[in-house]
Design a protein around this motif. Structure first.
Motif, PDB file in Angstrom:
ATOM      1  N   SER A   1       0.828  -1.199  -0.004  1.00  0.00           N
ATOM      2  CA  SER A   1       0.167  -0.104   0.020  1.00  0.00           C
ATOM      3  C   SER A   1       0.912   1.245   0.152  1.00  0.00           C
ATOM      4  N   LEU A   2       0.261   2.286  -0.477  1.00  0.00           N
ATOM      5  CA  LEU A   2       1.091   3.622  -0.298  1.00  0.00           C
ATOM      6  C   LEU A   2       1.095   4.182   0.858  1.00  0.00           C
ATOM      7  N   ARG A   3       2.457   4.732   1.253  1.00  0.00           N
ATOM      8  CA  ARG A   3       2.523   5.396   2.704  1.00  0.00           C
ATOM      9  C   ARG A   3       2.431   6.889   2.547  1.00  0.00           C
ATOM     10  N   ASP A   4       3.023   7.237   1.270  1.00  0.00           N
ATOM     11  CA  ASP A   4       2.957   8.598   1.242  1.00  0.00           C
ATOM     12  C   ASP A   4       1.929   9.478   0.438  1.00  0.00           C
ATOM     13  N   ARG A   5       1.720  10.523   0.342  1.00  0.00           N
ATOM     14  CA  ARG A   5       0.732  11.259  -0.285  1.00  0.00           C
ATOM     15  C   ARG A   5       0.924  10.767  -1.851  1.00  0.00           C
ATOM     16  N   PRO A   6      -0.191  10.414  -2.687  1.00  0.00           N
ATOM     17  CA  PRO A   6       0.172  10.234  -3.964  1.00  0.00           C
ATOM     18  C   PRO A   6       0.370  11.410  -4.755  1.00  0.00           C
ATOM     19  N   GLN A   7       1.218  11.051  -5.991  1.00  0.00           N
ATOM     20  CA  GLN A   7       1.638  12.204  -6.785  1.00  0.00           C
ATOM     21  C   GLN A   7       0.995  12.038  -8.123  1.00  0.00           C
ATOM     22  N   ASP A   8       1.126  10.941  -8.884  1.00  0.00           N
ATOM     23  CA  ASP A   8       0.955  10.568 -10.193  1.00  0.00           C
ATOM     24  C   ASP A   8      -0.560   9.702 -10.005  1.00  0.00           C
ATOM     25  N   ILE A   9      -1.620  10.363 -10.109  1.00  0.00           N
ATOM     26  CA  ILE A   9      -2.751   9.573 -10.318  1.00  0.00           C
ATOM     27  C   ILE A   9      -3.599   9.309 -11.340  1.00  0.00           C
TER      28      ILE A   9
END
Length: 568
Positions: free
Chosen positions: A494-502
């Motif tokens: 899972s993604l821990r950081d704020r997503p950048q490319d969505i």
């Protein structure tokens, strides 16, 4: 992330690969659409491409002085047509570009057919989607599901289109999907399977925060596609129909011959690019300014050309004047027709009731407003039906006899059986039984009603209160609050950081209202880049066709989707 630029670069690279000399561009029905939305014919002519042909055309003349650029989907039919072409080549040399992954067996079949050794190049360029706007793509498919299950060929085509978008943007994403939708899970698994199988193609440079693919289902928000729109691009699509950047104006009263079909493309139309997301009030003001500017710049009627310098100045300014003249004529015609339809169909009043249904919670008032509009003879049959459908969605579990009474009003005004069915079909498609979310919250409505309609000089904006569910979903995603229990990851990570490319894909189609939300989020959230895609970009008519297909009634595929085939 810019899907328009990605496709343009593919087309430019094809042309560059073939070198100098006169060329023919050989395409199929779908790649013709892919190219036409990002390049005008005049732009491609400047790159020595002088002829445009379809691979399936039987009456093409041999032209050995031309090089052939073949841009085709890797379907069984196209490979067979290419095999026939190479056995009796019509052109001097062939540069073959497939819009998606092609199998080794099909490459072998082409090699065996190339007895005259005319093939100079075979490559995969992943332009297997329609780049509508820089942040919006479509697959031009209507009717992707039947009941709550995929149409098999549509699942294949959506998998191919979505993986092509990822490859063209050079993204190997983590995948999240809408848990309440089996369609979302199936597509997520299929995309993951392709990424695993073609791992070498997806071996891109790792980024600190991995890109994210979010797969959603249209049935979670059936309200947004039923609402009238008030921004330029969305209004054009809703009221006139926007098909691969083209509008059919042949039915407009008194339209001139050269304006019966017009093209709206932000890349080569500055007025359109500047007004794409502006509301109807602002567009009217800007059309007036455009006209005034044109009046100032146009050559005087009795202009004298007495010297060489006069002639030179006239010749230099004439192309710009002619282009501006075409732009003015086009947009005055389009905005004039939008204005006529808004008045004729009393769409301001219709839209006010739609927004009341979508955003407020006053049942008694809503029911009265809907009944009054359905009884109004100026309200079109389609608008009357969608108002009743919105009421049925909004007050689905209300214990009253109002809905049957509203259906009775539709009956009295002579509404067709096909459209009358839509009310129950829409509830079956996107009612509470299938939704994974609550579409309407009173707190949101209170906040939203404080907005103002810029183009109407401070009048409270009752026409654009509604915000699509997608906006809240993306807002939660960006803030790290989107629940894993509702939108799980595919796989253990899972993604821990704020997503950048969505990259967001909506099964069953996206809308221009949702594209506007994505456009605004891209501008207001530094460091976040979002691209939205859907199996189609809907107006009300195409959405209702989607609903009819999904709820089991056979419907005609708007883009011949049932004829798509898969390489595998």
């Amino acid at each position: 992330m810019n899907v328009t630029l990605a496709v343009k670069q593919y087309v430019s690279k094809m042309i560059e690969t073939s070198g100098s000399g006169m060329k023919v561009l050989l395409m199929d029905r779908e790649t013709t659409s892919v190219v036409s939305v990002v390049y005008s014919q005049s732009e491609i002519l400047q790159k020595e491409v002088y002829l445009f042909e379809r691979i399936e055309s039987q009456n093409r003349e041999p032209m050995k002085h031309l090089k052939a650029l073949c841009f085709l989907r890797p379907t069984k039919e196209n490979v067979e047509l290419l095999v026939q072409e190479l056995r009796k080549p019509k052109y001097s040399v062939y540069f073959i570009f497939f819009s998606n992954v092609i199998s080794k067996s099909e490459i072998k079949a082409l090699a065996e057919a190339d007895e005259q050794e005319v093939v100079a190049e075979v490559q995969e360029f992943y332009g297997d989607f329609i780049a509508v706007n820089p942040h919006l793509f479509s697959l031009n498919l209507v009717g992707v599901s039947r009941g709550r299950s995929w149409e098999p060929l549509m699942l294949q085509r959506c998998t191919q289109g979505l993986t092509a978008v990822l490859l063209s943007l050079k993204k190997c994403p983590m995948i999240r999907y809408q848990l309440s939708s089996d369609l979302s899970k199936r597509l997520a698994e299929n995309v993951k399977q392709i990424i695993t199988k073609e791992y070498e193609l997806f071996d891109f440079r790792k980024t600190e925060v991995p890109p994210l693919l979010l797969i959603l289902d249209r049935s979670d928000d059936a309200i947004t596609p039923l609402l009238n729109q008030w921004t330029y691009q969305a209004m054009v699509h809703e009221l006139l129909g926007l098909n691969n950047n083209r509008i059919d104006l042949s039915r407009v009263p008194g339209v001139s011959k050269d304006l019966k079909e017009v093209v709206l493309c932000a890349d080569n139309d500055e007025f359109y690019a500047n007004n794409l997301y502006l509301n109807f009030g602002e567009i009217g003001t800007n059309i007036k300014n455009l006209m005034e500017d044109f009046q100032k710049k146009r050559p005087k009627g009795q202009q004298k050309l007495e010297s060489i310098s006069d002639m030179k100045a006239f010749v230099e300014t004439y192309p710009q004047f002619k282009k501006m003249s075409g732009t003015v004529s086009k947009h005055v015609t389009v905005v004039g027709e939008l204005s006529r339809l808004v008045s004729e169909r009393v769409l301001m009043e219709v839209s006010e009731v739609e927004q009341e249904l979508a955003c407020q919670s006053d049942h008694g008032n809503a029911a009265q407003m809907v009944r009054r509009m359905v009884q109004n003879p100026r309200v079109s049959e389609l608008d009357a039906v969608r108002l009743v459908a919105l009421y049925a969605l909004r007050y689905e579990r209300h214990t009253s006899s109002i809905l049957p009474a509203l259906k009775g009003e539709l009956e009295r005004r002579g509404t067709s059986d096909h459209l009358k069915q839509m009310v129950s079909r829409v509830v079956e498609f996107g009612g509470k039984r299938v939704r994974g979310s609550d579409l309407i919250t009173a707190t949101d409505a209170v906040a939203i009603t404080k907005q103002f309609f810029k183009g109407l000089k401070g009048v409270e904006n009752v026409y654009t209160q509604h915000q699509p569910l997608l906006q809240d979903t993306l807002d939660q995603l960006i803030k790290g609050r989107l629940k894993d229990a509702t939108f799980p990851y595919l796989g253990p990570s899972s993604l821990r950081d704020r997503p950048q490319d969505i990259i967001v894909f909506i099964i069953g189609g996206a809308t221009y209202e949702e594209a506007l939300s994505v456009y605004n989020l891209n501008r207001s959230c530094p460091g976040v880049r979002i691209v939205l895609g859907g199996s189609h970009v809907h107006n009300t008519k195409s959405f209702l066709e989607e609903v009819m297909s999904a709820t089991g009634q056979s419907s005609e595929r708007s883009q011949g989707g049932s004829r798509h085939s898969n390489r595998r």
